[in-house]
Design an enzyme around this catalytic site. Structure first.
Site, PDB file in Angstrom:
ATOM      1  N   HIS A 154     -15.841   1.845  -3.130  1.00  0.00           N
ATOM      2  CA  HIS A 154     -15.575   0.482  -2.662  1.00  0.00           C
ATOM      3  C   HIS A 154     -14.961  -0.377  -3.757  1.00  0.00           C
ATOM      4  O   HIS A 154     -14.218  -1.311  -3.463  1.00  0.00           O
ATOM      5  CB  HIS A 154     -16.880  -0.146  -2.161  1.00  0.00           C
ATOM      6  N   ASP A 205     -15.086   5.259   0.123  1.00  0.00           N
ATOM      7  CA  ASP A 205     -15.702   3.947   0.325  1.00  0.00           C
ATOM      8  C   ASP A 205     -16.872   4.079   1.294  1.00  0.00           C
ATOM      9  O   ASP A 205     -16.696   4.429   2.453  1.00  0.00           O
ATOM     10  CB  ASP A 205     -14.661   2.971   0.871  1.00  0.00           C
ATOM     11  N   SER A 208     -12.557  -6.484  -0.549  1.00  0.00           N
ATOM     12  CA  SER A 208     -13.682  -6.430   0.386  1.00  0.00           C
ATOM     13  C   SER A 208     -13.658  -7.655   1.297  1.00  0.00           C
ATOM     14  O   SER A 208     -12.656  -7.912   1.966  1.00  0.00           O
ATOM     15  CB  SER A 208     -14.991  -6.296  -0.389  1.00  0.00           C
TER      16      SER A 208
END
Length: 302
Positions: free
Chosen positions: A257, A229, A99
């Site tokens: 995610h 995601d 991320s």
């Protein structure tokens, strides 16, 4: 083995290592607001057993690392990552970013290319010009629910945190409530007070998009992105693949995610395959670690 490492400004960073320090290093860079222990233990051990010296660490303002005395952007977190590699004598390292940790990894590669052997970018984005939403890898980040009344007490806050992780994992794969509940408890125990991790959101807001800058990168890069995601939809992974020269993109059906813990061996095998292609040799060979064909678990919902 746990370590304490000094950042360039003297702030102390907590780190933990797995494996033999003589092996090629893999630095795991967690997403915004989350400490390094969010990286699954199973993934760390798998990478170490494949012949890598694995390092996970707490960003400043998370976990057992120090609190920053001043405002900063993600380039400061990249400088911290560089300090971890340099102080451990672990460079050049393979760098795996999750991320916003992927953004930190990109900034590290741009600022200190000599420290980065290859990149793996999990569920990441080049920035706002790819349509990025404000994101953090933490228990309240995926679905961005509407604001409601504050939690009444510790148990309600704990339950909300677990549900936040459910949102990050997504609806297409099993949710191991026991695992994530235990993680919430471990993160709380691991973290120092007061919690200043929200400073990462301001750091992200201060960091310009990287799309134009990363076209100059010359580092082998694997982009891994879940098709489910909800924080950084698939177009973010595609934007990274287009912007970074010769980057490879692996789309993962059913993944949100965050990959669920029971996928650690499969995600680890995917990472190991990339590292071995871009290592220059020297790793130990563990035939069971890297299958000829990676088979993703069924996406049944629990």
């Amino acid at each position: 083995m746990e370590r304490t490492i000094a950042a360039d400004d003297g702030l102390l960073l907590w780190a933990e290592t797995f494996g033999d320090r003589r092996d090629p290093a893999v630095l795991l860079v967690m997403g915004a607001t989350a400490p390094g222990i969010v990286w699954p233990d199973g993934l760390c051990r798998l990478l170490a057993s494949a012949g890598y010296y694995v390092v996970r660490y707490d960003h400043r303002d998370t976990g057992r690392s120090g609190k920053s005395p001043a405002a900063y952007d993600l380039s400061t977190l990249a400088a911290d990552a560089a300090a971890v590699i340099a102080r451990l004598g672990a460079g050049p390292a393979h760098v795996v970013g999750q991320s916003a940790g992927g953004t930190v990894s990109l900034l590290l590669a741009l600022a200190r290319p000599g420290l980065v052997r290859s990149l793996v970018l999990l569920s990441s984005s080049p920035g706002t010009d790819a349509g990025a939403r404000r994101s953090r890898t933490g228990p309240s980040d995926a679905s961005e629910p509407e604001a409601g009344p504050p939690a009444a007490g510790p148990e309600e806050r704990r339950a909300m945190a677990v549900e936040g992780w459910r949102g990050l994992v997504g609806d297409a794969v099993p949710f191991d409530r026991a695992y994530w509940s235990d993680l919430v408890d471990r993160v709380a125990e691991h973290s120092s007070e007061p919690d200043t991790s929200v400073r990462h959101l301001a750091a992200m807001a201060r960091t310009p998009a990287l799309t134009d800058r990363i076209t100059a990168l010359r580092v082998p890069t694997l982009v891994v992105h879940g098709e489910q995601d909800r924080v950084f939809p698939m177009k973010h992974g595609e934007a990274l693949r287009r912007a970074i020269p010769d980057a490879r993109l692996r789309r993962i059906p059913g993944m949100g995610h965050i990959f669920p813990p029971h996928w650690s061996s499969t995600v680890g095998a995917l990472i190991v395959g990339h590292l071995r292609r871009n290592s220059g040799g020297g790793e130990k060979r563990h035939p069971g670690v890297l299958p000829q064909k990676i088979l993703w678990p069924k996406h049944d919902v629990h």
